[in-house]
Design a protein around this motif. Structure first.
Motif, PDB file in Angstrom:
ATOM      1  N   THR A   1       1.185   5.205   1.758  1.00  0.00           N
ATOM      2  CA  THR A   1       0.748   6.104   2.612  1.00  0.00           C
ATOM      3  C   THR A   1       0.614   7.672   2.112  1.00  0.00           C
ATOM      4  OG1 THR A   1       1.803   4.925   4.444  1.00  0.00           O
ATOM      5  CG2 THR A   1       1.217   7.244   4.857  1.00  0.00           C
ATOM      6  N   LYS A   2      -0.813   8.089   1.832  1.00  0.00           N
ATOM      7  CA  LYS A   2      -0.949   9.339   1.413  1.00  0.00           C
ATOM      8  C   LYS A   2      -1.144  10.527   2.236  1.00  0.00           C
ATOM      9  CE  LYS A   2      -4.075  11.256  -2.336  1.00  0.00           C
ATOM     10  NZ  LYS A   2      -5.146  10.919  -3.165  1.00  0.00           N
TER      11      LYS A   2
ATOM     12  N   THR B   1      -3.748   9.010   5.003  1.00  0.00           N
ATOM     13  CA  THR B   1      -4.482   8.007   4.388  1.00  0.00           C
ATOM     14  C   THR B   1      -3.692   6.669   3.901  1.00  0.00           C
ATOM     15  OG1 THR B   1      -5.248   8.876   2.406  1.00  0.00           O
ATOM     16  CG2 THR B   1      -6.791   9.056   4.128  1.00  0.00           C
ATOM     17  N   GLN B   2      -4.269   5.713   3.567  1.00  0.00           N
ATOM     18  CA  GLN B   2      -3.646   4.632   3.076  1.00  0.00           C
ATOM     19  C   GLN B   2      -4.395   4.147   1.879  1.00  0.00           C
ATOM     20  OE1 GLN B   2      -2.443   1.624   5.700  1.00  0.00           O
ATOM     21  NE2 GLN B   2      -0.906   2.518   6.402  1.00  0.00           N
ATOM     22  N   GLU B   3      -3.808   3.889   0.701  1.00  0.00           N
ATOM     23  CA  GLU B   3      -4.391   3.506  -0.347  1.00  0.00           C
ATOM     24  C   GLU B   3      -3.428   2.262  -0.877  1.00  0.00           C
ATOM     25  OE1 GLU B   3      -4.288   6.080  -3.389  1.00  0.00           O
ATOM     26  OE2 GLU B   3      -5.515   7.638  -2.420  1.00  0.00           O
ATOM     27  N   GLU B   4      -4.309   0.976  -1.399  1.00  0.00           N
ATOM     28  CA  GLU B   4      -3.732  -0.178  -1.936  1.00  0.00           C
ATOM     29  C   GLU B   4      -2.976   0.198  -3.246  1.00  0.00           C
ATOM     30  OE1 GLU B   4      -6.765  -3.013  -2.234  1.00  0.00           O
ATOM     31  OE2 GLU B   4      -6.964  -3.515  -0.207  1.00  0.00           O
TER      32      GLU B   4
ATOM     33  N   THR C   1       5.973   7.324   8.433  1.00  0.00           N
ATOM     34  CA  THR C   1       5.350   8.521   9.050  1.00  0.00           C
ATOM     35  C   THR C   1       6.469   9.649   9.404  1.00  0.00           C
ATOM     36  OG1 THR C   1       5.776   7.413  11.251  1.00  0.00           O
ATOM     37  CG2 THR C   1       3.621   7.129  10.225  1.00  0.00           C
TER      38      THR C   1
ATOM     39  N   MET D   1       2.662  11.111  -1.792  1.00  0.00           N
ATOM     40  CA  MET D   1       2.552   9.493  -1.466  1.00  0.00           C
ATOM     41  C   MET D   1       4.072   8.742  -1.005  1.00  0.00           C
ATOM     42  SD  MET D   1      -0.462   8.491  -3.971  1.00  0.00           S
ATOM     43  CE  MET D   1      -0.577   7.171  -3.413  1.00  0.00           C
TER      44      MET D   1
ATOM     45  N   PHE E   1       1.031  -1.233   0.002  1.00  0.00           N
ATOM     46  CA  PHE E   1      -0.042   0.061   0.064  1.00  0.00           C
ATOM     47  C   PHE E   1       1.028   1.172  -0.017  1.00  0.00           C
ATOM     48  CE2 PHE E   1       0.520  -1.463   4.336  1.00  0.00           C
ATOM     49  CZ  PHE E   1       1.252  -0.237   4.915  1.00  0.00           C
TER      50      PHE E   1
ATOM     51  N   ASP F   1       4.261   2.135   5.241  1.00  0.00           N
ATOM     52  CA  ASP F   1       3.865   2.821   6.388  1.00  0.00           C
ATOM     53  C   ASP F   1       4.881   3.674   6.837  1.00  0.00           C
ATOM     54  OD1 ASP F   1       2.383   3.686   8.577  1.00  0.00           O
ATOM     55  OD2 ASP F   1       2.528   1.917   9.886  1.00  0.00           O
TER      56      ASP F   1
END
Length: 299
Positions: A187-188, A216-219, A204, A198, A185, A202
């Motif tokens: 991380t946006k 948010t997270q997107e696949e 941060t 993006m 995925f 994960d």
């Protein structure tokens, strides 16, 4: 069977191409002695290049395809069958001869590397397994070449298809590794000005979080899931080129004990799968090739 093996080996030893390919593999091994260690800031680093094993495997493939192709074009295979040998026995005898030749080619490249750089390689817990995997890669490519030669029964066609096969093995190897390394995925990070950034996975650790209003997270649509991932994994594990690249990564990790420990911890199961996969596919290809050739009518 023994007479087929003896005659086949004798034909190999009569051809100048055999000794040329042997010399090419030995040169690859000697090159490993010369180029595998580089010095940076008075510290030696062990970093052999995968290209010399690949060159040696290509030389092995060329030798096998030209020898078997010549046996078809000169009528040797037809004469073996006419003299009473069953087709599947002829096929298996060529597989065994190819295994012998591949063993010599492997040793000519691997022995100089191992003998001269044993101080680095002996740090590996799975040194023997990793070398066996490379050896199996030689044999696997050789068995695929035998399959192509007997299915086409034509030297020119076998040479062309065999060359494409070796090329595709390399391309598929790199492609499967890239596919499996895709992040699951993204991380946006949504910014206050309406824009976004993006990053893969994960993450941060963004320096300026004051501007971030939402995370948010997107696949990742390119990430293989389910049965697709299993299939790609099997293809990667059974790919000779990937095995060679993995061995070189393993070699580089010998420069740092912590990296070496982590690599062995993470990669041991993959190494076992790779060896098992190549062996299984080699057996299946041999069986399929023998059955196909048994039904084939030679012109």
């Amino acid at each position: 069977m023994l007479d087929l093996l003896s005659a086949g080996i004798h034909r190999y030893l009569k051809r100048p191409l055999t000794y040329l390919c042997f010399a090419a593999s030995l040169i690859c091994g000697i090159t490993y002695i010369i180029t595998s260690v580089y010095t940076s800031e008075n510290v030696d680093f062990f970093n052999p290049d995968d290209m010399y094993f690949i060159f040696s495997i290509i030389a092995n493939a060329v030798l096998c395809v030209m020898n078997i192709g010549t046996e078809f074009s000169s009528g040797v295979i037809r004469n073996k069958i006419s003299s009473g040998h069953k087709k599947h026995i002829v096929y298996i005898s060529e597989v065994l001869i190819t295994v012998m030749i591949s063993t010599i080619m492997f040793c000519l490249t691997a022995v100089p590397l191992v003998a001269y750089h044993i101080a680095y390689l002996q740090r590996m817990t799975y040194m023997v397994l990793s070398l066996v995997i490379i050896y199996t890669a030689y044999i696997f490519i050789g068995i695929m070449i035998v399959f192509v030669c007997f299915v086409t029964a034509n030297r020119t066609a076998a040479a062309i298809i065999g060359g494409l096969l070796v090329f595709l093995v390399n391309v598929i190897g790199y492609t499967t590794v890239d596919v499996l390394n895709e992040p699951e995925f993204f991380t946006k990070y949504h910014h206050a000005d309406g824009g976004y950034s993006m990053v893969a996975g994960d993450v941060t650790g963004i320096e300026d979080m004051d501007d971030i209003v939402e995370i948010t997270q997107e696949e990742n649509p390119e990430y293989p899931r389910g049965i697709k991932r299993n299939i790609v994994t099997v293809i990667r594990d059974s790919n000779p080129n990937v095995s060679i690249n993995s061995f070189m990564s393993y070699c580089y990790c010998t420069n740092n004990s912590e990296e070496l420990y982590e690599y062995e911890k993470e990669s041991h199961s993959e190494m076992v799968r790779s060896e098992a996969s190549m062996c299984i596919f080699a057996v299946l290809i041999t069986i399929c090739g023998a059955l196909i050739f048994k039904k084939k009518n030679l012109k």
